[in-house]
Structure formats: C-alpha cells, structure tokens
Design a protein around this motif. Structure first.
Motif, PDB file in Angstrom:
ATOM      1  N   VAL A  31      47.678  45.698  44.224  1.00 45.15           N
ATOM      2  CA  VAL A  31      46.917  46.199  44.044  1.00 45.15           C
ATOM      3  C   VAL A  31      47.761  47.451  42.467  1.00 45.15           C
ATOM      4  O   VAL A  31      46.601  47.726  42.079  1.00 45.15           O
ATOM      5  CB  VAL A  31      47.366  47.811  45.251  1.00 45.15           C
ATOM      6  CG1 VAL A  31      47.016  49.245  44.513  1.00 45.15           C
ATOM      7  CG2 VAL A  31      47.088  47.492  46.258  1.00 45.15           C
ATOM      8  N   ILE A  32      48.669  46.985  42.048  1.00 47.28           N
ATOM      9  CA  ILE A  32      49.965  47.610  41.096  1.00 47.28           C
ATOM     10  C   ILE A  32      48.958  46.460  40.038  1.00 47.28           C
ATOM     11  O   ILE A  32      48.402  47.540  38.684  1.00 47.28           O
ATOM     12  CB  ILE A  32      50.718  47.418  40.312  1.00 47.28           C
ATOM     13  CG1 ILE A  32      51.249  48.176  41.367  1.00 47.28           C
ATOM     14  CG2 ILE A  32      51.408  47.101  39.041  1.00 47.28           C
ATOM     15  CD1 ILE A  32      52.691  48.329  41.665  1.00 47.28           C
ATOM     16  N   ALA A  33      48.609  45.367  40.204  1.00 49.10           N
ATOM     17  CA  ALA A  33      47.670  44.940  39.090  1.00 49.10           C
ATOM     18  C   ALA A  33      46.250  45.573  38.738  1.00 49.10           C
ATOM     19  O   ALA A  33      45.967  44.873  37.765  1.00 49.10           O
ATOM     20  CB  ALA A  33      47.087  42.818  39.617  1.00 49.10           C
ATOM     21  N   SER A  34      45.691  45.759  39.474  1.00 49.00           N
ATOM     22  CA  SER A  34      44.399  46.332  39.890  1.00 49.00           C
ATOM     23  C   SER A  34      44.535  47.390  39.081  1.00 49.00           C
ATOM     24  O   SER A  34      43.226  47.624  38.788  1.00 49.00           O
ATOM     25  CB  SER A  34      43.619  45.814  40.947  1.00 49.00           C
ATOM     26  OG  SER A  34      43.343  44.893  41.614  1.00 49.00           O
ATOM     27  N   ILE A  35      45.493  48.256  39.236  1.00 46.25           N
ATOM     28  CA  ILE A  35      45.217  49.821  38.120  1.00 46.25           C
ATOM     29  C   ILE A  35      45.366  49.125  36.991  1.00 46.25           C
ATOM     30  O   ILE A  35      44.710  50.467  36.458  1.00 46.25           O
ATOM     31  CB  ILE A  35      46.541  50.467  38.912  1.00 46.25           C
ATOM     32  CG1 ILE A  35      46.020  50.764  40.488  1.00 46.25           C
ATOM     33  CG2 ILE A  35      46.722  51.307  38.323  1.00 46.25           C
ATOM     34  CD1 ILE A  35      47.135  52.281  41.408  1.00 46.25           C
ATOM     35  N   ARG A  36      46.454  48.511  36.514  1.00 46.98           N
ATOM     36  CA  ARG A  36      46.675  48.275  35.401  1.00 46.98           C
ATOM     37  C   ARG A  36      45.835  47.847  34.183  1.00 46.98           C
ATOM     38  O   ARG A  36      45.283  48.088  33.558  1.00 46.98           O
ATOM     39  CB  ARG A  36      48.206  47.073  34.912  1.00 46.98           C
ATOM     40  CG  ARG A  36      49.215  47.654  35.853  1.00 46.98           C
ATOM     41  CD  ARG A  36      50.552  46.574  35.373  1.00 46.98           C
ATOM     42  NE  ARG A  36      50.511  46.887  34.270  1.00 46.98           N
ATOM     43  CZ  ARG A  36      51.645  45.828  33.814  1.00 46.98           C
ATOM     44  NH1 ARG A  36      52.269  45.391  34.764  1.00 46.98           N
ATOM     45  NH2 ARG A  36      52.221  46.317  32.154  1.00 46.98           N
ATOM     46  N   ALA A  37      44.869  47.514  35.328  1.00 45.73           N
ATOM     47  CA  ALA A  37      43.178  47.384  34.554  1.00 45.73           C
ATOM     48  C   ALA A  37      42.432  48.021  34.331  1.00 45.73           C
ATOM     49  O   ALA A  37      40.723  47.792  34.377  1.00 45.73           O
ATOM     50  CB  ALA A  37      41.930  45.843  35.749  1.00 45.73           C
ATOM     51  N   GLY A  38      42.390  49.430  35.638  1.00 41.24           N
ATOM     52  CA  GLY A  38      41.636  50.500  35.443  1.00 41.24           C
ATOM     53  C   GLY A  38      40.789  50.210  36.195  1.00 41.24           C
ATOM     54  O   GLY A  38      39.997  50.948  36.900  1.00 41.24           O
ATOM     55  N   THR A  39      40.994  49.400  37.604  1.00 37.37           N
ATOM     56  CA  THR A  39      40.286  49.770  38.838  1.00 37.37           C
ATOM     57  C   THR A  39      41.400  49.867  40.474  1.00 37.37           C
ATOM     58  O   THR A  39      42.658  49.786  40.077  1.00 37.37           O
ATOM     59  CB  THR A  39      39.588  48.801  39.091  1.00 37.37           C
ATOM     60  OG1 THR A  39      40.270  46.979  39.205  1.00 37.37           O
ATOM     61  CG2 THR A  39      38.980  48.693  37.954  1.00 37.37           C
ATOM     62  N   HIS A  40      40.669  49.828  41.241  1.00 39.02           N
ATOM     63  CA  HIS A  40      41.431  50.645  42.368  1.00 39.02           C
ATOM     64  C   HIS A  40      40.862  49.062  43.459  1.00 39.02           C
ATOM     65  O   HIS A  40      39.417  49.543  44.151  1.00 39.02           O
ATOM     66  CB  HIS A  40      41.782  51.467  42.770  1.00 39.02           C
ATOM     67  CG  HIS A  40      42.406  51.314  44.266  1.00 39.02           C
ATOM     68  ND1 HIS A  40      42.663  50.766  45.687  1.00 39.02           N
ATOM     69  CD2 HIS A  40      44.574  52.327  44.333  1.00 39.02           C
ATOM     70  CE1 HIS A  40      43.431  50.926  46.382  1.00 39.02           C
ATOM     71  NE2 HIS A  40      44.297  51.380  45.663  1.00 39.02           N
ATOM     72  N   PRO A  41      41.374  48.228  44.376  1.00 39.91           N
ATOM     73  CA  PRO A  41      40.796  47.096  44.822  1.00 39.91           C
ATOM     74  C   PRO A  41      40.401  47.383  46.034  1.00 39.91           C
ATOM     75  O   PRO A  41      39.207  46.750  46.489  1.00 39.91           O
ATOM     76  CB  PRO A  41      41.649  46.017  44.959  1.00 39.91           C
ATOM     77  CG  PRO A  41      43.090  46.806  45.576  1.00 39.91           C
ATOM     78  CD  PRO A  41      43.057  47.618  44.096  1.00 39.91           C
ATOM     79  N   VAL A  42      40.186  48.482  46.875  1.00 36.76           N
ATOM     80  CA  VAL A  42      39.691  49.661  47.697  1.00 36.76           C
ATOM     81  C   VAL A  42      39.103  49.879  47.575  1.00 36.76           C
ATOM     82  O   VAL A  42      37.595  50.454  48.349  1.00 36.76           O
ATOM     83  CB  VAL A  42      40.838  50.472  48.867  1.00 36.76           C
ATOM     84  CG1 VAL A  42      40.991  51.277  49.789  1.00 36.76           C
ATOM     85  CG2 VAL A  42      42.452  49.232  49.067  1.00 36.76           C
TER      86      VAL A  42
END
Length: 393
Positions: free
Chosen positions: A379-390
């Motif tokens: 989840v943190i990796a996705s947030i760092r990319a500017g998105t959220h996996p859910v």
C-alpha cells in the motif's frame, strides 16, 4: 438478537432480553441456545452467510456481464455507504461481534473462520475484477474496508459524505464539522464542588476506564467500580446519577487515552526521506506493538467508537480522535512521499485499524502478525506512486 447487538451491544444479549425482543417464551431461547456465546455465534453465522451470499450473487452477475459494481473502488464505496444506510443495523452488530470475539478463545476461533471465508470470496471477486496480485491485495482491501466501516458507522456518515470522503472532494475535518454542535458539555466539568469531591470523581472515572479496558463491560456495576476505586459502594452513585452516565464519561476518557497511547508509538521516521523497506518495517512494528501491548485497552477504544453510533453526543469526541489519528498518518506519509494526500492518510489509517481489529478478533496469530510488513509495504508503495490499490481503479 441482531437488533439487540446493534442497539445496545453484546452486554444486552441475555436469554430474557432475546426472548422479549423476539416475542417468544424464555423457554424457547434456553431450548435452542445453551449460552450467550451460542446466541452470538448464531447471529455471527447468519450475518456471514448473508454477506457471503451477496458476494456470490455479485460474482455471478459479473460473470454474466451484468455487474453490480464494475471494480474494487466501486465495491468499496458501495459497502461503506451501505454500512450507514440500509445495512446499518447489521454492520453495527457485526462490529460488536468482532470485538466480542476477541475476549474469548472460542470467539477468536469463530472470527478466524469468518475471516477465512471472507478472504476466499474477496479473492474470487478480485480475480473477477482483473486485479493484479489478488492474493497480496485481499487482506489490505478487507482491512481498509473494515477500518472505513468503523469510521463511517461511528460518525453515522451519509452516503454523500462517504462519496466525498473516498473521492477526496471533502476531507474528514470538513465532513465532521457538523458533529461539533452535537457534543454535550462533559459532566466531569460541571459545577460540582472542586477539591476532594472532584478528585474522588476522577478516581471513579479512572476505575471505570480500567474496568472497561480489562474486562467485559457487561459485568460492570457501581459496586464493582467502587471496589476497584477503593471507595465505599455508595460513592459512585453519589457522584453520578446513573451507571450509564459514568460509563459515558469513561468511554470519552478511553478514547482520549487511546489517541495518546497510539500517537506516542507513531513516532515518525527521521526527517529525511526514508526507503520503502524501512517505512514498511516501521509501520509494521507500530502495528504489532499496538496489538500485543495495548490490545485490551484498544478493544475498549473501538467499543467507545461504536458507542458513538448510538449516542450522537459522543460523535464529536470520536471525530476528534479520528482527526488526530489522520494527522499522525499524514505526517508519516509526508516524510515518505511528496505526492501523498490527506485522502491517502485516511486510507492508511483505515487499513491500520482494520488490521488491528482483525488481529485482535482472531487472536493475533504469529503467522498473521508476520504478514503486517508485506501488507503495508504494498500500500505504501502505491501511495508513493500517487495512487491507492483499493480506491484507485
């Protein structure tokens, strides 16, 4: 039984209360259920069966080209909106059951079976949605939804407010502003005499808080609280008009202490940007410490949140707690990434507390605690990319 769980919590589930609510004889409930545990277990099974069947129907319709929802973000939004809408009673009852399961090994086994079935049906739906790595996403998705349910149910958010919150149109602070006028002045700050009387009231509230954090609230009384405070049996009744009034104040204090305790553990990483691996390690360590060191006290905190769903006057205090938690997660994310938004902080907070509820309800098995780093890292990796996996399709 479900209505009693939703309106008053597990403490209201007795053979007599259930018989009265169902309009049957007391002999009927004692014939079918040997104990309170069996009654709650049956309610849990019925809620789970209904929930799983709804997911099975959604899966069948999706395969037939007639989807109820198109993707995971739409499913999450629908679930959270229903939690305070047409499924509000059942969601509140389920939340109370999960917290009650944590207090007994038999309940923990029931909760584990519930989550096992839930994970299986969610995994199948994620495959239908075409999600990448559904096995890795299933627990973060469920935990995020559970955390959001606790927020939405406690604050009794409307469908429009849920949409605004999840889409990032309005932050939680703006939405919860409407709750501020609902907060009644605390009777602890009333015009009662200061000095020794106030100190005695403080001792009584402290004793009630300790009792809530260490035992089943259904067993509390003025007498047991007086004994814990080492006061005469008459002391609580002198200072508080009813047991409910005392427990209301104790629940407010439980929430305040939970905030202080949790945020103290959430010391942010160093000011310079840190790597993803360290960030995931840190958040997993905070999570595991909270579950193992503060589990019983946090259960009381979650119960206090749900109590706000039934008592509007308490929602402002619970809302304030959520905002402080959200700010702590926002500070954490600000050091990890320049692209994180307030919405991301809310979602990470929801995953964190949803995961804690799952760990406590199921007995905090070592294998499940060990998965914390993996769950947070994705989840943190996705947030760092500017998105959220859910919530980002």
């Amino acid at each position: 039984m479900v209505s009693l769980l939703a309106s008053e919590g597990p403490g209201a589930v007795t053979h007599r209360r259930v018989a009265d609510a169902a309009g049957v004889s007391l002999a009927s409930t004692t014939y079918y259920y040997a104990s309170k545990f069996e009654m709650i277990a049956d309610a849990q099974k019925r809620l789970l069966d209904d929930y799983v069947e709804a997911f099975e129907r959604a899966k069948r319709r999706h395969r037939a080209g007639e989807p109820v929802v198109r993707d995971l973000p739409e499913l999450v939004a629908k679930l959270v909106k229903n939690a305070t809408g047409r499924h509000g009673r059942d969601t509140l009852a389920w939340s109370e059951i999960m917290l009650n399961c944590a207090r007994d090994p038999r309940g923990q086994a029931l909760a584990q079976a519930w989550y096992d079935r839930l994970q299986a049906v969610w995994r199948e739906l994620l495959v239908e949605f075409g999600a990448e790595q559904p096995n890795a996403l299933v627990n973060p998705a469920i935990d995020t939804v559970v955390g959001l349910l606790f927020v939405a149910v406690s604050l009794q958010l409307t469908a429009e407010e849920v949409d605004d919150l999840l889409d990032g149109r309005r932050p939680l602070a703006a939405i919860s502003a409407r709750l501020l006028p609902a907060r009644a002045p605390s009777s602890f700050d009333s015009d009662r005499p200061a000095g020794r009387s106030r100190a005695t009231r403080g001792r009584i509230i402290d004793a009630a808080v300790t009792a809530l954090e260490t035992r089943d609230p259904a067993g509390l009384s003025f007498t047991t609280i007086a004994q814990r405070a080492r006061l005469t049996n008459a002391a609580p009744a002198y200072h508080f008009p009813t047991l409910e009034a005392l427990l209301d104040l104790a629940n407010e204090e439980v929430t305040r202490r939970m905030v202080g305790r949790s945020i103290a553990m959430m010391e942010p990483p160093p000011a310079e940007k840190v790597g993803l691996a360290f960030a995931a390690d840190l958040l997993a360590a905070i999570h595991i410490r909270g579950v193992l060191e503060c589990g019983a006290a946090d259960l009381a905190g979650y119960s206090a949140w749900l109590n706000a769903a039934r008592k509007p006057a308490h929602r402002a205090g619970v809302s304030s707690a959520f905002l402080q938690f959200e700010a702590a997660f926002a500070e954490y994310l600000s050091i990890l990434s320049d692209g994180a938004s307030g919405r991301h902080a809310l979602l990470l907070m929801a995953q964190f507390f949803g995961r804690s509820v799952r760990m406590l309800a199921t007995g905090a098995r070592t294998v499940d605690l060990a998965g914390a780093r993996r769950d947070f890292e994705g989840v943190i990796a996705s947030i760092r990319a500017g998105t959220h996996p859910v919530l980002d399709a």
